[in-house]
Design an enzyme around this catalytic site. Sequence first.
Site, PDB file in Angstrom:
ATOM      1  N   GLY A 204      20.049  17.047  49.618  1.00  0.00           N
ATOM      2  CA  GLY A 204      21.467  16.745  49.603  1.00  0.00           C
ATOM      3  C   GLY A 204      21.892  15.592  48.724  1.00  0.00           C
ATOM      4  O   GLY A 204      23.060  15.490  48.372  1.00  0.00           O
ATOM      5  N   ASP A 205      20.967  14.698  48.371  1.00  0.00           N
ATOM      6  CA  ASP A 205      21.289  13.582  47.473  1.00  0.00           C
ATOM      7  C   ASP A 205      20.111  13.405  46.518  1.00  0.00           C
ATOM      8  O   ASP A 205      19.571  12.311  46.358  1.00  0.00           O
ATOM      9  CB  ASP A 205      21.536  12.305  48.279  1.00  0.00           C
ATOM     10  CG  ASP A 205      22.128  11.181  47.424  1.00  0.00           C
ATOM     11  OD1 ASP A 205      22.535  11.452  46.285  1.00  0.00           O
ATOM     12  OD2 ASP A 205      22.164  10.033  47.904  1.00  0.00           O
ATOM     13  N   LEU A 206      19.728  14.507  45.875  1.00  0.00           N
ATOM     14  CA  LEU A 206      18.461  14.555  45.163  1.00  0.00           C
ATOM     15  C   LEU A 206      18.613  14.115  43.708  1.00  0.00           C
ATOM     16  O   LEU A 206      18.376  14.868  42.778  1.00  0.00           O
ATOM     17  CB  LEU A 206      17.861  15.964  45.250  1.00  0.00           C
ATOM     18  CG  LEU A 206      16.370  16.079  44.911  1.00  0.00           C
ATOM     19  CD1 LEU A 206      15.541  15.127  45.743  1.00  0.00           C
ATOM     20  CD2 LEU A 206      15.900  17.508  45.088  1.00  0.00           C
ATOM     21  N   TRP A 207      18.980  12.854  43.547  1.00  0.00           N
ATOM     22  CA  TRP A 207      18.930  12.284  42.203  1.00  0.00           C
ATOM     23  C   TRP A 207      17.557  11.631  42.017  1.00  0.00           C
ATOM     24  O   TRP A 207      16.774  11.501  42.959  1.00  0.00           O
ATOM     25  CB  TRP A 207      20.074  11.290  41.993  1.00  0.00           C
ATOM     26  CG  TRP A 207      19.982   9.999  42.741  1.00  0.00           C
ATOM     27  CD1 TRP A 207      20.122   9.819  44.081  1.00  0.00           C
ATOM     28  CD2 TRP A 207      19.738   8.710  42.176  1.00  0.00           C
ATOM     29  NE1 TRP A 207      19.983   8.493  44.396  1.00  0.00           N
ATOM     30  CE2 TRP A 207      19.752   7.778  43.246  1.00  0.00           C
ATOM     31  CE3 TRP A 207      19.522   8.242  40.876  1.00  0.00           C
ATOM     32  CZ2 TRP A 207      19.544   6.422  43.051  1.00  0.00           C
ATOM     33  CZ3 TRP A 207      19.320   6.875  40.695  1.00  0.00           C
ATOM     34  CH2 TRP A 207      19.340   5.990  41.769  1.00  0.00           C
TER      35      TRP A 207
ATOM     36  N   ASN B 275      15.855   9.012  44.293  1.00  0.00           N
ATOM     37  CA  ASN B 275      15.400   9.396  45.627  1.00  0.00           C
ATOM     38  C   ASN B 275      14.129  10.247  45.592  1.00  0.00           C
ATOM     39  O   ASN B 275      13.747  10.849  46.598  1.00  0.00           O
ATOM     40  CB  ASN B 275      16.513  10.138  46.384  1.00  0.00           C
ATOM     41  CG  ASN B 275      17.599   9.180  46.856  1.00  0.00           C
ATOM     42  OD1 ASN B 275      17.375   7.983  46.949  1.00  0.00           O
ATOM     43  ND2 ASN B 275      18.776   9.720  47.139  1.00  0.00           N
TER      44      ASN B 275
END
Length: 263
Positions: free
Chosen positions: A168-171, A174
């Site tokens: 969901g916040d896979l930059w 991370n």
Amino acid sequence: MTPPGFDPRSAPRGVSRAVLPGGRRVVVKRDVGAAAEAAGLRWLAVPGGPPVPEVLDAGQDWLVGEEVPAGSPSREAAAAFGRRLATLHAAGAPAFGSPPPGGPVEARIGGTGMRNVPGDSWPEWFAEHRILAYVRRARLPETAVFDEVCARLPDLAGPPEPPARLHGDLWSGNVLWSPTGAWLIDPAAHGGHRETDLAMLALFGLPHLDTVRSAYDDAAPLAPGWRDRVPLHQLFPLLVHTVLFGGRYAGQAVEAAHAALRT
């Protein structure tokens, strides 16, 4: 549970490191989104998926997790990460927008809110809860292009897919590269479209990204046209960044919306 004599609530706000009695090194996070993050990490701990830090203990606004040892990216680790990410996504979710078990509806992504409201149709859910919700909060001077994207989403979305289990916040920040491969941290986990995670990896420059995507596609082939849909899926993180930081991200979000309409 953390051992007696260690109180994570005494740690400073934000992220810090500590050594438990007995010598185990841990990361302590004190943040309003800690409960959602802990639920997300537990949900993402899928056999055969990317490793995630073990949650040793957690409360409403704090968590104690395993520290990930530092390493360097390699093509071999990137290929393994691509295959493991495919396994994670295939573990599925009850619905688009569904929170992890025990996770709150009012979750967090970065430093802002994110609502995990389940929906049956990805285009409708993505339009309402991942595009328009952030367009309203960002107060963009140009909104018509986002309205057009949302109206055309059923045609732009590609073939229907089941809900995937998303980080969901896979930059790139991370994804931690350790001696044993790539680990995932700081999730904003929910049920969504697997192309969203992959598009976010491309947004801020992950090492060996082509290797990751090739290995993913070999393990779980992506639907035709997925490359053309990258801007569509990047709208969510770009709008989140616009809410948080404004400036150039607003322009990037508008550009991505126009690019999505050209597919």
